[in-house]
Design a protein around this motif. Structure first.
Motif: not given
Length: 430
Positions: A1-15
Motif C-alpha cells: 500500500m502506497s503512503e498516499v493511499f494509506q493516508r487517504n484510507t485512514e481518513v475514510l476508515q475514521r469517518r
C-alpha cells in the motif's frame, strides 16, 4: 500500500468505514487510466479526461462560480481529483459540502494515486455514493467527466443530473412566444369550448384496476394476452397512448380511452373510423381535423404549461401531468379516475431487441435505433440502448409514481428500463 493511499484510507476508515469497505471491493486497478500532460497534467480514464490538463485550479474556480456563493450547503456529484472540493471549502460561509461518488472504482483509483486526505478530513464534508439516494439535491454541480464515467449503481442519479441540466433547453421547445404554437391554440378554441372537461372522468373508476398501454417494443409480446383480458366481462380499464391505439386495434383490442397531447399526431396515427367506443382525452393544439372527426366521446384538458395561461380563465379545464411524454398524462388520468392499481405495458423507455416501437417501423416515430447513444438498466440489471429524452421521460414517471404511494404500480417487461417504484406483474412478467 502506497503512503498516499494509506493516508487517504485512514481518513475514510475514521469517518466513513462502511463506505471504505464498499470501495475496497471495487476494481479500480482495472480501469484504463493514463497521465495526460499539457501546461499541467490530469488523469484520463477510458479516454475521458477527469479535469483540464492545463490549469485544474482555474477550471475548478470557474465551476465553483455556477454555485450560489451564499448557500450554506452545496452538493457535488463526482469527486474528480479534489480540486473543486478544495475551492468550495475556501468559502467561509459554507457549512456543509456533500460529495456524491458516481463511480466507486474511479474514486478508489484516485485514492491510490493522489492525496485527497485534506478535503476528506474537513468536518464540513459528507461523502456517499450517489446511488444510495433516490433523488438529486440542489444546488449542485456535477463534474462532466464523471457523468460520462458513472457506473451502473449510480446510473439513475446520473440520469437525473443530466435531465436537470437539460431542463432549460427542453422548455424552449414550448416557448409561449412561438407563433406556430399560438396559432395551433387559436385553431383549437372552437373544439375546446365544445368538448367537456376531463374532470368529468375523475373519480369515476374508484378502486378499479387500470392498464396504461404505451408503444414500447415489449408491447408486441403482450398483445394476445391483452386481447384475452379485453374480452372478459369484468376487466381492468384500458387507457392507451396515441401511438399505441392503431397497434391495439390491429390486434383486435379496443381501448376504453386514448390520450393524446402532441401537436404532431395526425389522423394516420389516430384513425377515427373505429373510434365510436373509445373516448379521446386531448389537450389543445392537437390536430383539429383529428379531434373533429373523432366518433367517440371527447374530453379536453390542460397541462401546467404557460402556453395555456391565456385561455385557462376563459375556458377552465382540469390539468393532467405532462413530463415530456404522453405516458405521463395517461398515467395521471388513471390515478385521477380512481385506479387502485396501474399496470404498465410497453413502458420501455429504451430499445430492447433493437426496436423502437410496437406497430411502427424503426425511425417513424422518432430517431432510429442506430442514433441511440445512451443507456439505462433493464429489469435484469443489464444495459439497454436508449435516447437521452427517453431517460428524461423515465425520470418524470418515477417521480410521479413516488408521489402516489396510494396506488400500486406494476411493470410487465424486464427487457425495458427498470422503473423505480414498480413491481413486476407475475402474470405478465415471470
Amino acid at each position: 500500500m502506497s503512503e498516499v493511499f494509506q493516508r487517504n484510507t485512514e481518513v475514510l476508515q475514521r469517518r466513513w468505514p462502511a463506505l471504505l469497505a464498499r470501495l475496497q471491493g471495487e476494481a479500480g486497478e482495472a480501469l484504463q487510466a493514463e497521465l495526460v500532460e499539457g501546461l499541467g497534467s490530469t488523469l484520463s480514464v477510458s479516454g475521458i479526461q477527469l479535469t483540464s490538463r492545463h490549469d485544474r485550479l482555474a477550471e475548478a474556480r470557474l465551476q465553483a462560480q455556477s454555485l450560489p456563493a451564499d448557500s450554506p450547503t452545496l452538493h457535488l456529484y463526482g469527486a474528480g481529483l479534489g480540486d473543486l472540493q478544495r475551492v468550495l471549502l475556501e468559502r467561509p460561509g459554507l457549512a456543509r459540502l456533500r460529495v456524491y461518488l458516481l463511480n466507486g472504482a474511479l474514486f478508489q483509483l484516485v485514492l491510490q494515486l493522489l492525496d485527497q486526505s485534506d478535503w476528506l478530513a474537513d468536518p464540513r464534508v459528507e461523502l456517499a455514493c450517489a446511488g444510495d439516494s433516490g433523488e438529486i439535491a440542489l444546488p449542485f454541480f456535477a463534474l462532466p467527466s464523471e457523468l460520462v464515467l458513472a457506473d451502473d449503481f449510480n446510473a439513475k442519479i446520473r440520469d437525473r443530473l443530466i435531465s436537470e441540466a437539460h431542463l432549460a433547453d427542453n422548455n424552449r421547445a414550448f416557448d409561449v412566444a412561438d407563433p406556430r404554437l399560438q396559432q395551433l391554440l387559436e385553431d383549437s378554441l372552437p373544439l375546446l369550448r365544445q368538448d367537456p372537461d376531463v374532470a368529468a372522468l375523475f373519480a369515476t373508476q374508484a378502486g378499479r384496476d387500470c392498464y396504461v398501454i404505451a408503444t414500447g417494443p415489449s408491447l408486441a409480446g403482450h398483445l394476445p394476452a391483452l386481447a384475452r383480458v379485453r374480452a372478459q366481462a369484468v376487466r381492468p380499464l384500458f387507457i392507451c397512448v396515441d401511438t399505441a391505439y392503431l397497434p391495439l386495434l390491429r390486434a383486435g383490442i379496443q381501448p376504453d380511452i386514448v390520450v393524446s397531447v402532441d401537436h404532431k399526431i395526425r389522423v394516420h396515427h389516430l384513425p377515427p373510423d373505429a373510434s365510436a367506443a373509445t373516448a379521446l382525452v386531448y389537450m389543445p393544439m392537437l390536430d383539429v381535423e383529428l379531434v373533429g372527426n373523432w366518433r367517440g366521446p371527447r374530453y379536453s384538458a390542460y397541462s401546467a404549461s404557460p402556453l395555456y395561461a391565456a385561455v385557462r380563465e376563459a375556458i377552465p379545464r382540469a390539468e393532467l401531468f405532462v413530463g415530456g411524454s404522453v405516458i405521463h398524462p395517461a398515467t395521471d388520468l388513471a390515478v385521477k379516475m380512481g385506479a387502485s392499481s396501474i399496470t404498465l405495458f410497453g413502458a420501455d423507455f429504451a430499445f430492447p431487441g433493437d426496436r423502437t416501437h410496437t406497430g411502427w417501423d424503426d425511425g417513424v416515430l422518432g430517431p432510429a435505433v442506430s442514433a441511440a447513444r445512451h443507456w439505462v438498466l433493464d429489469g435484469n440489471g443489464q444495459r439497454v440502448r436508449t435516447q437521452l429524452n427517453f431517460r428524461g421521460y423515465l425520470i418524470e414517471l418515477e417521480r410521479f409514481i413516488a408521489q402516489h404511494p396510494e396506488v400500486r404500480f406494476h411493470n410487465t417487461s424486464r427487457a425495458g428500463a427498470l422503473i423505480a417504484g414498480t413491481t413486476y406483474a407475475p402474470e405478465f412478467c415471470p
